[in-house]
Structure formats: structure tokens, C-alpha cells
Write a protein that holds these residues in place. Structure first.
Motif, mmCIF file in Angstrom:
data_model
loop_
_atom_site.group_PDB
_atom_site.id
_atom_site.type_symbol
_atom_site.label_atom_id
_atom_site.label_comp_id
_atom_site.label_asym_id
_atom_site.label_seq_id
_atom_site.Cartn_x
_atom_site.Cartn_y
_atom_site.Cartn_z
ATOM 1 N N LYS A 269 -0.779 9.159 -7.751
ATOM 2 C CA LYS A 269 -1.343 9.788 -6.654
ATOM 3 C C LYS A 269 -2.600 8.763 -5.977
ATOM 4 O O LYS A 269 -3.618 9.243 -5.634
ATOM 5 C CB LYS A 269 -2.147 11.097 -6.943
ATOM 6 C CG LYS A 269 -1.500 11.943 -7.661
ATOM 7 C CD LYS A 269 -0.231 12.787 -6.781
ATOM 8 C CE LYS A 269 0.626 13.602 -7.642
ATOM 9 N NZ LYS A 269 1.799 13.845 -7.244
ATOM 10 N N ILE A 271 -2.902 5.230 -3.390
ATOM 11 C CA ILE A 271 -2.565 4.487 -2.410
ATOM 12 C C ILE A 271 -2.514 3.085 -2.819
ATOM 13 O O ILE A 271 -3.744 2.613 -2.853
ATOM 14 C CB ILE A 271 -2.773 4.803 -1.194
ATOM 15 C CG1 ILE A 271 -2.680 6.286 -0.669
ATOM 16 C CG2 ILE A 271 -2.768 3.947 -0.017
ATOM 17 C CD1 ILE A 271 -3.162 6.855 0.618
ATOM 18 N N GLN B 262 -5.651 12.033 6.607
ATOM 19 C CA GLN B 262 -5.479 10.649 6.842
ATOM 20 C C GLN B 262 -6.742 10.157 6.576
ATOM 21 O O GLN B 262 -6.812 8.840 5.985
ATOM 22 C CB GLN B 262 -4.953 10.767 8.202
ATOM 23 C CG GLN B 262 -4.686 9.068 8.651
ATOM 24 C CD GLN B 262 -3.850 8.938 9.861
ATOM 25 O OE1 GLN B 262 -3.399 9.909 10.595
ATOM 26 N NE2 GLN B 262 -3.781 7.569 10.265
ATOM 27 N N TRP B 265 -6.930 9.647 2.688
ATOM 28 C CA TRP B 265 -5.782 8.615 2.333
ATOM 29 C C TRP B 265 -6.293 7.085 2.613
ATOM 30 O O TRP B 265 -6.201 6.420 1.814
ATOM 31 C CB TRP B 265 -4.712 9.050 2.977
ATOM 32 C CG TRP B 265 -3.627 10.045 2.662
ATOM 33 C CD1 TRP B 265 -4.144 11.403 2.264
ATOM 34 C CD2 TRP B 265 -2.335 9.851 2.307
ATOM 35 N NE1 TRP B 265 -3.057 11.978 1.525
ATOM 36 C CE2 TRP B 265 -2.032 11.184 1.768
ATOM 37 C CE3 TRP B 265 -1.254 9.160 2.543
ATOM 38 C CZ2 TRP B 265 -0.560 11.525 1.330
ATOM 39 C CZ3 TRP B 265 -0.112 9.140 2.070
ATOM 40 C CH2 TRP B 265 0.377 10.523 1.595
ATOM 41 N N GLU B 266 -6.861 6.960 3.941
ATOM 42 C CA GLU B 266 -7.088 5.581 4.282
ATOM 43 C C GLU B 266 -8.462 5.073 3.670
ATOM 44 O O GLU B 266 -8.549 3.849 3.579
ATOM 45 C CB GLU B 266 -7.087 5.441 5.773
ATOM 46 C CG GLU B 266 -5.794 5.748 6.536
ATOM 47 C CD GLU B 266 -5.809 5.587 7.988
ATOM 48 O OE1 GLU B 266 -4.640 5.284 8.622
ATOM 49 O OE2 GLU B 266 -6.837 5.809 8.622
ATOM 50 N N ARG B 267 -9.289 5.898 3.530
ATOM 51 C CA ARG B 267 -10.868 5.570 3.242
ATOM 52 C C ARG B 267 -10.809 5.472 1.539
ATOM 53 O O ARG B 267 -11.413 4.672 1.204
ATOM 54 C CB ARG B 267 -11.880 6.219 4.039
ATOM 55 C CG ARG B 267 -11.821 6.166 5.397
ATOM 56 C CD ARG B 267 -11.778 4.709 5.794
ATOM 57 N NE ARG B 267 -11.830 4.737 7.120
ATOM 58 C CZ ARG B 267 -12.296 3.469 7.867
ATOM 59 N NH1 ARG B 267 -12.381 2.538 7.056
ATOM 60 N NH2 ARG B 267 -12.300 3.428 9.209
ATOM 61 N N LYS B 269 -7.995 5.731 -0.540
ATOM 62 C CA LYS B 269 -6.839 5.239 -1.158
ATOM 63 C C LYS B 269 -6.397 6.266 -2.211
ATOM 64 O O LYS B 269 -5.966 5.855 -3.172
ATOM 65 C CB LYS B 269 -7.191 3.928 -1.743
ATOM 66 C CG LYS B 269 -7.845 2.978 -0.861
ATOM 67 C CD LYS B 269 -7.350 2.502 0.038
ATOM 68 C CE LYS B 269 -8.230 1.427 1.138
ATOM 69 N NZ LYS B 269 -7.298 1.476 2.483
ATOM 70 N N ILE B 270 -6.812 7.607 -1.842
ATOM 71 C CA ILE B 270 -6.041 8.403 -2.778
ATOM 72 C C ILE B 270 -5.068 9.327 -2.155
ATOM 73 O O ILE B 270 -5.247 9.697 -0.919
ATOM 74 C CB ILE B 270 -7.034 9.352 -3.895
ATOM 75 C CG1 ILE B 270 -7.974 10.131 -2.737
ATOM 76 C CG2 ILE B 270 -8.051 8.428 -4.513
ATOM 77 C CD1 ILE B 270 -8.781 11.218 -3.701
ATOM 78 N N ILE B 271 -4.169 9.746 -2.977
ATOM 79 C CA ILE B 271 -3.051 10.898 -2.269
ATOM 80 C C ILE B 271 -3.517 12.276 -2.347
ATOM 81 O O ILE B 271 -3.543 12.787 -3.493
ATOM 82 C CB ILE B 271 -1.593 10.479 -2.673
ATOM 83 C CG1 ILE B 271 -1.316 9.295 -2.012
ATOM 84 C CG2 ILE B 271 -0.494 11.620 -2.339
ATOM 85 C CD1 ILE B 271 0.174 8.689 -2.569
ATOM 86 N N VAL B 304 2.662 15.947 -2.835
ATOM 87 C CA VAL B 304 3.150 15.854 -1.318
ATOM 88 C C VAL B 304 4.477 14.840 -1.448
ATOM 89 O O VAL B 304 4.724 13.972 -2.371
ATOM 90 C CB VAL B 304 2.235 14.688 -0.695
ATOM 91 C CG1 VAL B 304 2.485 14.769 0.995
ATOM 92 C CG2 VAL B 304 0.757 14.799 -0.763
ATOM 93 N N VAL B 306 6.262 12.086 -0.132
ATOM 94 C CA VAL B 306 5.672 10.818 0.766
ATOM 95 C C VAL B 306 6.888 10.503 1.740
ATOM 96 O O VAL B 306 6.641 9.814 2.598
ATOM 97 C CB VAL B 306 5.515 9.912 -0.292
ATOM 98 C CG1 VAL B 306 4.475 10.152 -1.015
ATOM 99 C CG2 VAL B 306 6.767 9.337 -1.041
ATOM 100 N N ASN B 307 8.047 11.146 1.606
ATOM 101 C CA ASN B 307 9.216 10.921 2.496
ATOM 102 C C ASN B 307 9.157 11.758 3.845
ATOM 103 O O ASN B 307 9.822 11.451 4.790
ATOM 104 C CB ASN B 307 10.522 11.281 2.048
ATOM 105 C CG ASN B 307 10.638 10.337 0.917
ATOM 106 O OD1 ASN B 307 11.182 10.617 -0.201
ATOM 107 N ND2 ASN B 307 10.873 8.817 1.180
ATOM 108 N N PHE B 311 1.849 12.091 9.357
ATOM 109 C CA PHE B 311 1.577 10.900 10.315
ATOM 110 C C PHE B 311 2.418 9.659 9.992
ATOM 111 O O PHE B 311 3.006 9.886 9.226
ATOM 112 C CB PHE B 311 -0.123 10.655 10.011
ATOM 113 C CG PHE B 311 -0.571 10.940 8.545
ATOM 114 C CD1 PHE B 311 -1.171 11.851 8.211
ATOM 115 C CD2 PHE B 311 -0.156 9.666 7.759
ATOM 116 C CE1 PHE B 311 -1.777 11.780 6.711
ATOM 117 C CE2 PHE B 311 -0.517 10.065 6.228
ATOM 118 C CZ PHE B 311 -1.138 11.082 5.963
#
Lengths: 311, 311
Positions: A269, A271, B262, B265-267, B269-271, B304, B306-307, B311
Motif C-alpha cells: 500500500k 506508492i 489523489q 497518493w501524490e503527496r 505516497k501511500i495507497i 483498491v 489499481v487496474n 484518475f
């Protein structure tokens, strides 16, 4: 170099970097048949280990040099790292980026206060433009990987890993320009009596693998890999260190990289960027080599465009 | 209930759960103008907080009951959680899943040792099938959220958060069936003198929001939300606790959920899964309410596909 060069570097940069967590996954351990220790530089400031080397390189400049700022060429993680490191140390950073760099990467540099100078998208133009800026402004050129102070800075991720887990049998790193792996190999040399450093490299950008075999720096034949951080050419400062201290390089296919990346996303989990997945893909590929061993894996970064994923 | 019910529960389930990390992000703190503490249940075993309640509910059964196993109906995180909790405690778990559940969810249940029984994809068929199994096998039915032992189990995420950060002003939870938020609200009641628990809920499945206003349990008018964990109906055990202890519910749009997801995720880096993003989306939406406060946010899970990302 002495052991003290590394501990001094670590003390120097420590206020400006995160001590990133080391994660484990019993599920992945079972899958691989080893003990895996993931050093999560994807949680590092600016999203990658690069801030370590960038900070050290700047701090090793004289006050007079620092006043004129620093310049680099990079469209990747080093661009953001040098921008942030310079901002933290109150100096200017000029970042030469190819004119076709994605806007998201330019925005990241701007966010960290870097000054972007665009150039034609080829290696000669990048270097010429950087030289020009160094000439005009007096800024010091800092190469993203082929610079000894950068290499020593990058060693501190491996150093942190070995301080917490002194009994690692292996550390696995991705190889691009060679800054991370040569730093890590030096850390293992000075801070462990038996830990071996291995590299993971995409078959599609395997200059380091072929260089180790031929004994001289080979150039990439293709750079057609999803691991965008590893398309860089091996450097003259890195190669001698790699030749002396890196035991083996394992090459992986694009499919293996993507599968390893998805496995870490889904199971841990977290990224990670494709370049980071290369190190884990190499472990998966050569499971037998690593059976029942303790392996550190450096997750080099987590800067991915989530709108454009390979799965 | 007394404070001891909660500390006893925590001691009881502790060997079977992870104490998940609490992460911070200076960047997100700056963006929101608060101090945020993310309780990362996406790193929990089976990828969500649900294992806490599942484990507690099983452990509160008698030895005789345990021998006959447990049964639930769920196509989501509780299906995996109950399967794993049962496996850890060496008992059988029967999981009723709608016949149209994605194969990836069925595989996860099978991986943790659950026995899947398929049923027609509607709520009545699910409950009928579960009742049938309870009848045939003597297994005890455990509802994913509307069960007091489950609720007390779920309280331990908030408990861990308050033990490490006793000065939180708020904790924000997503609301689906209400198990997590009622557990968290009880934790705040017993382990803090001033921490308020707020809920985040999708506008597209806002039964709890409307129930708080009307004072009785309202049903969802739509469940057309990407936050698949929050489509469940509020339960009779949860609602009284929520009515007494939850101060406010903030509703968010689908766009706000996806943007919040998002951003994390982006900031960071965790899912995280969309349901988890609902809590952060609610904080983003009402920034002014939370200005300069200390807020715990429960990241409920990270399961999640991921496929198939929004976004």
C-alpha cells in the motif's frame, strides 16, 4: 575516503532530510522466501533519496561558491531535490530542463523554488546550457550522480539501513547514473563486515551490467524503459566504485518491473516509482540466490504520475 | 460500557493486529492550515481496520460457539478481515458473497482461508443465505458493522491514535455502516477530555447525515458513490452511539473524494481507498472549522483495484 567522511556527511545533512522508515511485509517475505527490509525513500523530502546527495554537495561548497548558487540539468528527481536543498540552505538553484519536460515536473521544481531554464531536448544542449549558466552567474555545476559529494550524500540511505539492521546479507539498489548504488556500496564497505551490494537494472538500459563485464564504461544502446530514473548514463566517478564494491547486477524486463511495482503497491500500500521496482524485481527474479537471507531494498522514490500508470 | 471494556478489548486483540503507524505531512499541514495525524489502517492486516472488530467479535464467543465457526455477508473488507481473523484463531469462516463480486475480492477471501458461499446479488438473498448457513452449521452470524463487539474492536484504532496524541482536537472518520465512527466516538469519550469526533460521508450515500437530522435511521436514497465501503446502511447498534457522541457529519461530492484521494497518493505516497479519502475530503471542505487545530484522520483502508483507478 574514511568512515568519518560518511558519518560527518550524515551529521551535516541530517537537519535537512527525513530519516525514512524501513518497512517489512510478512506476505512478501513468504512470497520470496527471505527477510526483506524496504528502505522507503519514497517518503523522503521531494519524494526521493536525491535530496541527500544534493544537500551534501551544496554544503561542501565554500560560502563564496554558495552565494553564486548551483546549477544542474535534470528533468527528474534531482531537479526537485536540488531546488529544495538550495531553498533549505538559502541559495539559488538553476535547473536546466528539456523543453519537452512534462508540465507536472516543471511545476514540482517551481514549487520548491528552482529557477527553470529550458533547452533543446538532447544531452549536448543540456550540458551546454548548464555550462553557459555557470559561466554567466558563477553558479557551481552539480551533476545529478557523477559527483563524489553527491555519491557520499546518497550513501546515507544505506547507512541508516545498516545502523538499524546491521545483519543484512544484501542490499539491492536500482542503477541509473550510479550515484545511489556507489554510495550504498561504500556504506556497506565501511559499515558492515559482510553485507553485499547488488544492483538491479532494466535490460532496456543496461549500461552498468555491460560495463561490469567489459571493465570499461559502456553506453546505453536503448533507454526504452518505464524506469525513467534509470535511463541515465553511468559516470566516471561511479564506475570505479561500482567495479570495486558491487558484487553483481541483475537485469530485468519491462514486464518484470511492472509486476514488481504492482505487487508492492497492492501488498504494501505504498506508492513507488518504476525505477524503485527494479530492485525488487531483481530479487524476485533470482529468488534462489537470496533464499533465507536478509535483504535491504532501497525504494528510491515515489514520484509517479498517477494519471498515467502502467497497470 | 466502561473504559475497561476498551482496554480489555485492546489487550485481547493486540497479538492479532498491527499497531499501524501515524503519519504526518508538512505539505498537507500547510495546505489545510492544521496539524494532521493520519492513522494508517491501510497498512493494517488484510488492508483495513476491519480486522480489529472481526478479531474481537470472534474472541468474545464461547469456546463452543467458536468451534462451529462464524458467518458473515460482505463483498468488501470485512469479508477478508473475518476470514483472516478466523484463520488466526483457528476457526472456520463462511463468507456469503454476491455472485457478481469481482474475482479479485473472492481471491482475497480465499487467500485468507475463508469459505465462500455465493448468493443472488441483493440484500435479502445475502441475509437469507447467511441465516441458512448459521442454521445448518451452527456458525455464529457476525454483522460487519452492526454488532457491539465489532464496534468495540474498531474503537482501538482511535484508542491508539489518542494514546500517542492525547491532545487531538478532532478525529475525522468515514461513515458507512457506522462501525468505525461509533467505535472511534466511544474511544474519544473514554480516552480524551475534549476530542470531538466528526464524520465524513459521500453525498451519494448520506443516510447517517440525514439520520442525525431526523433523529431516526434513514435509508440511503442512492449508493452511487466511488467510496464502495460506505454504501452500507447505518445500523441500530451504531446509530444511538453516533447520535450521542458524534458532533457533526460533513458530506462531500464524488469529485471532492477523488481529489482528496489523489492528493494523499501524490503527496504522502501511500495507497488509500476512496472510502478513506472521504474523511480527508471533509477536512478539506471545511478548512475554516479546523484552522490551527490538531486533527486525527483515520485512513480506513487501502484495498483498491489499481487496474481501475478514478484518475
Amino acid at each position: 575516503m574514511t568512515k568519518e567522511d560518511f558519518t560527518n556527511c550524515y551529521e551535516r545533512i541530517r537537519p535537512y532530510i527525513h530519516k525514512t522508515p524501513i518497512l517489512t511485509s510478512s506476505l512478501l517475505n513468504k512470497l520470496v522466501g527471505t527477510e526483506l527490509y524496504f528502505k522507503c525513500e519514497n517518503f523522503q523530502r521531494a519524494g526521493a533519496y536525491k535530496i541527500r546527495g544534493a544537500t551534501n554537495a551544496i554544503m561542501q561548497l565554500s560560502k563564496a561558491e554558495q552565494q553564486n548558487g548551483v546549477v544542474t540539468h535534470s528533468s527528474g528527481n534531482f531537479a526537485q531535490a536540488l531546488s529544495l536543498a538550495a531553498k533549505n540552505l538559502n541559495i539559488k538553484a538553476y535547473i536546466v530542463m528539456p523543453s519537452n519536460s512534462p508540465q507536472v515536473k516543471k511545476n514540482a521544481v517551481l514549487e520548491y523554488g528552482g529557477k527553470i531554464i529550458e533547452c533543446e531536448p538532447n544531452i549536448k544542449a543540456r550540458q551546454d546550457q548548464a555550462d553557459q549558466i555557470a559561466n554567466d552567474t558563477g553558479a557551481t555545476f552539480i551533476h545529478p550522480s557523477n559527483n563524489l559529494d553527491v555519491i557520499i550524500g546518497q550513501s546515507t540511505a544505506g547507512l541508516e539501513l545498516l545502523v538499524e539492521h546491521s545483519n543484512l546479507d544484501f542490499i539491492m539498489c536500482p542503477i541509473g547514473g550510479g550515484g545511489l548504488i556507489s554510495g550504498t556500496a561504500l556504506a556497506a564497505t565501511y559499515f558492515s563486515d559482510h553485507c553485499k551490494v547488488f544492483g538491479g537494472e532494466p535490460i532496456e538500459a543496461d549500461d552498468a551490467y555491460r560495463s561490469l563485464i567489459s571493465g570499461k564504461i559502456e553506453t546505453n544502446i536503448t533507454t526504452n524503459t518505464i524506469a525513467d530514473g534509470l535511463r541515465t548514463q553511468l559516470g566516471s566517478h561511479n564506475f570505479p566504485i561500482i567495479k570495486e564494491h558491487v558484487k553483481q547486477i541483475i537485469r530485468v524486463t519491462e514486464t518484470e518491473i511492472i509486476e514488481a511495482m504492482q505487487l508492492i503497491w497492492e501488498r504494501m500500500k505504498i506508492i513507488i516509482e518504476p525505477s524503485s521496482a527494479v530492485a525488487f524485481a531483481a530479487v524476485l527474479k533470482e529468488k534462489e540466490t537470496f533464499k533465507n537471507k536478509k535483504i535491504g531494498i532501497i525504494i528510491s522514490g515515489g514520484n509517479v504520475d498517477v494519471n498515467n500508470l502502467p497497470f
